[in-house]
Motif scaffolding. Structure first.
Motif, mmCIF file in Angstrom:
data_model
loop_
_atom_site.group_PDB
_atom_site.id
_atom_site.type_symbol
_atom_site.label_atom_id
_atom_site.label_comp_id
_atom_site.label_asym_id
_atom_site.label_seq_id
_atom_site.Cartn_x
_atom_site.Cartn_y
_atom_site.Cartn_z
ATOM 1 N N LYS A 1 0.838 -1.192 0.000
ATOM 2 C CA LYS A 1 0.000 0.000 0.000
ATOM 3 C C LYS A 1 0.878 1.250 0.000
ATOM 4 O O LYS A 1 1.794 1.364 0.791
ATOM 5 N N GLN A 2 0.551 2.169 -0.881
ATOM 6 C CA GLN A 2 1.338 3.399 -0.992
ATOM 7 C C GLN A 2 1.236 4.242 0.270
ATOM 8 O O GLN A 2 0.142 4.457 0.791
ATOM 9 N N GLU A 3 2.362 4.718 0.741
ATOM 10 C CA GLU A 3 2.386 5.645 1.870
ATOM 11 C C GLU A 3 3.212 6.856 1.486
ATOM 12 O O GLU A 3 4.288 6.732 0.896
ATOM 13 N N VAL A 4 2.690 8.022 1.828
ATOM 14 C CA VAL A 4 3.353 9.282 1.518
ATOM 15 C C VAL A 4 3.670 10.000 2.815
ATOM 16 O O VAL A 4 2.789 10.161 3.664
ATOM 17 N N THR A 5 4.928 10.408 2.968
ATOM 18 C CA THR A 5 5.381 11.036 4.202
ATOM 19 C C THR A 5 5.969 12.399 3.900
ATOM 20 O O THR A 5 6.743 12.551 2.945
ATOM 21 N N GLN A 6 5.608 13.373 4.701
ATOM 22 C CA GLN A 6 6.160 14.717 4.535
ATOM 23 C C GLN A 6 6.904 15.128 5.807
ATOM 24 O O GLN A 6 6.367 15.022 6.903
ATOM 25 N N ILE A 7 8.122 15.580 5.600
ATOM 26 C CA ILE A 7 8.964 16.012 6.706
ATOM 27 C C ILE A 7 9.564 17.377 6.344
ATOM 28 O O ILE A 7 10.009 17.562 5.215
ATOM 29 N N PRO A 8 9.551 18.364 7.284
ATOM 30 C CA PRO A 8 8.997 18.248 8.637
ATOM 31 C C PRO A 8 7.488 18.459 8.658
ATOM 32 O O PRO A 8 6.924 18.903 7.668
ATOM 33 N N ALA A 9 6.861 18.192 9.793
ATOM 34 C CA ALA A 9 5.429 18.435 9.922
ATOM 35 C C ALA A 9 5.133 19.920 10.019
ATOM 36 O O ALA A 9 4.060 20.381 9.620
ATOM 37 N N ALA A 10 6.083 20.667 10.583
ATOM 38 C CA ALA A 10 5.916 22.113 10.704
ATOM 39 C C ALA A 10 7.275 22.770 10.545
ATOM 40 O O ALA A 10 8.302 22.201 10.913
ATOM 41 N N LEU A 11 7.244 23.980 9.998
ATOM 42 C CA LEU A 11 8.485 24.708 9.727
ATOM 43 C C LEU A 11 8.209 26.196 9.883
ATOM 44 O O LEU A 11 7.214 26.706 9.354
#
Lengths: 111, 116
Positions: A1-11
């Motif tokens: 299953k495709q998973e998409v991650t964004q880093i950082p959560a806040a900037l």
């Protein structure tokens, strides 16, 4: 299953700085990748779309790159302004035109 | 410019009510989508449609149905609203596969639904 991650959560950065937002995805079999902007309580505004065969796209002060083999994309914002403050979402398109979204990066540009 | 409009920005309904959320696009797009957005869970696809009278389930279709009687209009129906359906609902549309990989989705402003 495709998973998409964004880093950082806040900037949070001062006005005028150049910055990079990161997006990674687990399955490289994608048709394209889209970056969106979302202001609080509002809908999504499409910023850039990169087809799977492309390496980057530019629009004004924004530049998005795509490295499909490593499952990564970056959104580069040059000379940031307070009006750039928003949540930035990346999404990859799989078969049947289905978009899988990351959780977003909440960006604050301080005057 | 592509315009996707949604019938309400804010909606408050009671548990058990039947709720209709309407979405209209003015670009003659074949494809339309309904998402919900929740803190910590992101955007999740509920249903989508490739054409009039066609519908496909997304990742979380339970408790929802859809209707597409005209190309420009895609309705999301909550048959019996429950408190766990309190959420931001976003509609989107896109053109057909003009070329592999070029299917930009355009979003409406969203409907914030509260079920009491």
């Amino acid at each position: 299953k495709q998973e998409v991650t964004q880093i950082p959560a806040a900037l949070s950065v001062p006005e005028g700085e150049n910055l990079v937002l990161n997006c990674s995805f687990t399955d490289s079999a994608i048709y394209n990748l889209q970056w969106f902007r979302q202001d609080p309580g509002k809908g999504l505004t499409s910023l850039l779309l990169i087809q799977s065969s492309q390496r980057e796209q530019t629009s004004g002060r924004l530049n998005a790159s795509l490295d499909k083999s490593s499952g990564r994309s970056t959104l580069y914002i040059a000379a940031s302004q307070p009006g750039d403050s928003a949540t930035y979402l990346c999404a990859v398109m799989e078969g049947a035109q289905k978009l899988v979204f990351g959780q977003g990066t909440r960006l604050t540009i301080n005057p | 410019d592509v315009k996707v409009t949604q019938s309400s920005r804010y909606l408050v309904k009671r548990t058990g009510e039947k709720v209709f959320l309407e979405c209209v696009q003015d670009m003659d797009h074949e494809n339309m989508f309904w998402y919900r957005q929740d803190p910590g869970l992101g955007l999740r696809l509920i249903y989508f449609s490739y054409d009039v009278k066609m519908k496909e389930k997304g990742d979380i279709p339970e408790g929802y149905s859809v209707s597409r009687e005209k190309k420009e209009r895609f309705s999301l129906i909550l048959e019996s609203a429950s408190t766990n359906q309190t959420s931001m609902y976003l509609c989107a549309s896109s053109p057909p596969l003009a070329g592999v990989g070029y299917n930009e989705q355009f979003f409406g402003p969203g409907t914030r639904l509260t079920v009491l």
